[in-house]
Design a protein around this motif. Sequence first.
Motif, mmCIF file in Angstrom:
data_model
loop_
_atom_site.group_PDB
_atom_site.id
_atom_site.type_symbol
_atom_site.label_atom_id
_atom_site.label_comp_id
_atom_site.label_asym_id
_atom_site.label_seq_id
_atom_site.Cartn_x
_atom_site.Cartn_y
_atom_site.Cartn_z
ATOM 1 N N LEU A 272 33.450 29.879 33.109
ATOM 2 C CA LEU A 272 33.714 31.316 33.163
ATOM 3 C C LEU A 272 33.633 31.858 34.589
ATOM 4 N N GLY A 273 34.649 32.650 34.970
ATOM 5 C CA GLY A 273 34.620 33.358 36.239
ATOM 6 C C GLY A 273 33.870 34.669 36.117
ATOM 7 N N ALA A 274 33.590 35.305 37.241
ATOM 8 C CA ALA A 274 32.760 36.516 37.248
ATOM 9 C C ALA A 274 33.360 37.638 36.410
ATOM 10 N N GLY A 275 34.687 37.763 36.388
ATOM 11 C CA GLY A 275 35.321 38.848 35.655
ATOM 12 C C GLY A 275 35.082 38.803 34.161
ATOM 13 N N GLU A 276 34.767 37.613 33.624
ATOM 14 C CA GLU A 276 34.542 37.469 32.190
ATOM 15 C C GLU A 276 33.303 38.243 31.730
ATOM 16 N N PHE A 277 32.355 38.459 32.623
ATOM 17 C CA PHE A 277 31.082 39.074 32.244
ATOM 18 C C PHE A 277 31.112 40.593 32.355
ATOM 19 N N LEU A 278 32.221 41.141 32.862
ATOM 20 C CA LEU A 278 32.329 42.586 33.073
ATOM 21 C C LEU A 278 33.279 43.200 32.063
ATOM 22 N N GLU A 279 33.133 44.500 31.857
ATOM 23 C CA GLU A 279 34.134 45.214 31.083
ATOM 24 C C GLU A 279 35.439 45.217 31.875
ATOM 25 N N LEU A 280 36.556 45.263 31.159
ATOM 26 C CA LEU A 280 37.860 45.086 31.803
ATOM 27 C C LEU A 280 38.073 46.071 32.946
ATOM 28 N N GLN A 281 37.691 47.330 32.762
ATOM 29 C CA GLN A 281 37.915 48.324 33.805
ATOM 30 C C GLN A 281 37.132 47.992 35.072
ATOM 31 N N GLU A 282 35.880 47.578 34.913
ATOM 32 C CA GLU A 282 35.078 47.218 36.085
ATOM 33 C C GLU A 282 35.623 45.956 36.743
ATOM 34 N N ALA A 283 36.023 44.982 35.946
ATOM 35 C CA ALA A 283 36.582 43.743 36.503
ATOM 36 C C ALA A 283 37.858 44.026 37.290
ATOM 37 N N GLN A 284 38.676 44.950 36.803
ATOM 38 C CA GLN A 284 39.900 45.302 37.516
ATOM 39 C C GLN A 284 39.607 46.068 38.798
ATOM 40 N N SER A 285 38.516 46.843 38.814
ATOM 41 C CA SER A 285 38.172 47.589 40.028
ATOM 42 C C SER A 285 37.817 46.654 41.181
ATOM 43 N N TYR A 286 37.314 45.462 40.865
ATOM 44 C CA TYR A 286 37.031 44.459 41.889
ATOM 45 C C TYR A 286 38.225 43.546 42.153
ATOM 46 N N GLY A 287 39.208 43.579 41.277
ATOM 47 C CA GLY A 287 40.335 42.674 41.406
ATOM 48 C C GLY A 287 40.102 41.327 40.758
ATOM 49 N N PHE A 288 39.021 41.188 39.983
ATOM 50 C CA PHE A 288 38.758 39.932 39.293
ATOM 51 C C PHE A 288 39.818 39.651 38.232
ATOM 52 N N LEU A 289 40.189 40.703 37.500
ATOM 53 C CA LEU A 289 41.191 40.599 36.453
ATOM 54 C C LEU A 289 42.281 41.632 36.703
ATOM 55 N N THR A 290 43.440 41.422 36.087
ATOM 56 C CA THR A 290 44.558 42.350 36.225
ATOM 57 C C THR A 290 45.085 42.689 34.837
ATOM 58 N N GLU A 291 46.041 43.601 34.795
ATOM 59 C CA GLU A 291 46.644 43.938 33.508
ATOM 60 C C GLU A 291 47.381 42.743 32.922
ATOM 61 N N LYS A 292 47.897 41.876 33.791
ATOM 62 C CA LYS A 292 48.630 40.696 33.329
ATOM 63 C C LYS A 292 47.683 39.586 32.915
ATOM 64 N N TYR A 293 46.627 39.387 33.695
ATOM 65 C CA TYR A 293 45.658 38.328 33.408
ATOM 66 C C TYR A 293 44.300 38.970 33.109
ATOM 67 N N THR A 294 43.968 39.007 31.837
ATOM 68 C CA THR A 294 42.724 39.656 31.414
ATOM 69 C C THR A 294 41.618 38.656 31.120
ATOM 70 N N GLU A 295 41.819 37.389 31.497
ATOM 71 C CA GLU A 295 40.806 36.360 31.295
ATOM 72 C C GLU A 295 40.671 35.517 32.549
ATOM 73 N N ASP A 296 39.476 34.991 32.768
ATOM 74 C CA ASP A 296 39.230 34.052 33.871
ATOM 75 C C ASP A 296 38.322 32.954 33.328
ATOM 76 N N ARG A 297 38.915 32.062 32.534
ATOM 77 C CA ARG A 297 38.141 31.018 31.869
ATOM 78 C C ARG A 297 38.977 29.754 31.748
#
Length: 341
Positions: A272-297
């Motif tokens: 699991l990448g860091a974005g998996e542990f955050l809510e989607l909005q917070e993960a997107q604010s860091y750039g961990f996840l995007t609207e296209k890619y909502t998973e990092d696993r």
Amino acid sequence: MHKRFVNHCTIDISLIPDGPILIKSGKEGADPTKPDMEFVETYHAGGRSIYLPGSSLKGAIRAHAERIVRTIGSEKRPPENTQKLWSSNLLDERDKQNNPNFYLEDWKNREKKKKLEERHPHPGAELYKQSCFISQMFGNTSIASRVRIEDAYPNKSQPLKIEERNGVAIDRVFGSVAVGPFNYQVCTAGEFHTKIHLKNFTLAQLGLIGLVLRDLDDAWFGLGFAKSRGLGTVQVKLNQAVVQYPGCILSEDEQQICAIGSEKTWSKTFLLGAGEFLELQEAQSYGFLTEKYTEDRQDTPVAAQSMDLGFGVQLTWRSGTVHDLFERAVKSWSRLLVGVK
């Protein structure tokens, strides 16, 4: 987010000289019996010993990581899509829009002049997102590094072989001796042990570390003094890698990884990448996840186990299997290259 600890990876490696290697001490002693250029030394395990400083290792690893990103990405800050893969130039004082020492400081100064209610609600996330891919890993003057590399000390089971060599510096114009002759100390055999630590990492960042270690093992770049003259090449032995999720526990049937204080669950074999542990909005604010890619696993053949004291979860790749970890992380790195176009 980085005030929290969502994931951590420890990569245990050994560096084996594949020829002469020298990390210079930077000082010349008064003892005439010693060479002009000595290997850096420290006190370790009860006596003086040569070693490979973590700062030297980190500098070489960061420099090659920058080459990789600039080769397949860009060396210029993208004007619109800040998520495009790129690497900034911390030494360029002319192009201030490409140097985080300037453009991030400008952004912080503008925020300070705003009224409190008008300021960005998450300045740390914005600074991280505006930083280039390399700075997000290794840090800059505005954000801390997520990568830590320990000093590499000799393995006592593999005796070191230290030699002295002679050299001269040739004048490029006249072809005569410009400096020298001088002598320098090199290590030609032995084994140095160290660990690389990544915290709050994405799988793409872990994949880039894997690519850098692969290239170091293939002698695409070297360590220390006189790399262009045949020194500094090493073999990289991957001893072990441990990925830990300190804010998780295993389910009662030990088939799921469960985030504490959240309803998030994953299969016990997931990397699991860091974005998996955050809510989607917070993960997107860091750039961990995007609207296209909502998973990092990535799914793996390794099953999670409880960490020491029964709190936290970890996946362990033993000697001979660490390559599998990097292969799966590089899949996320490859996906990133497609996603940022």
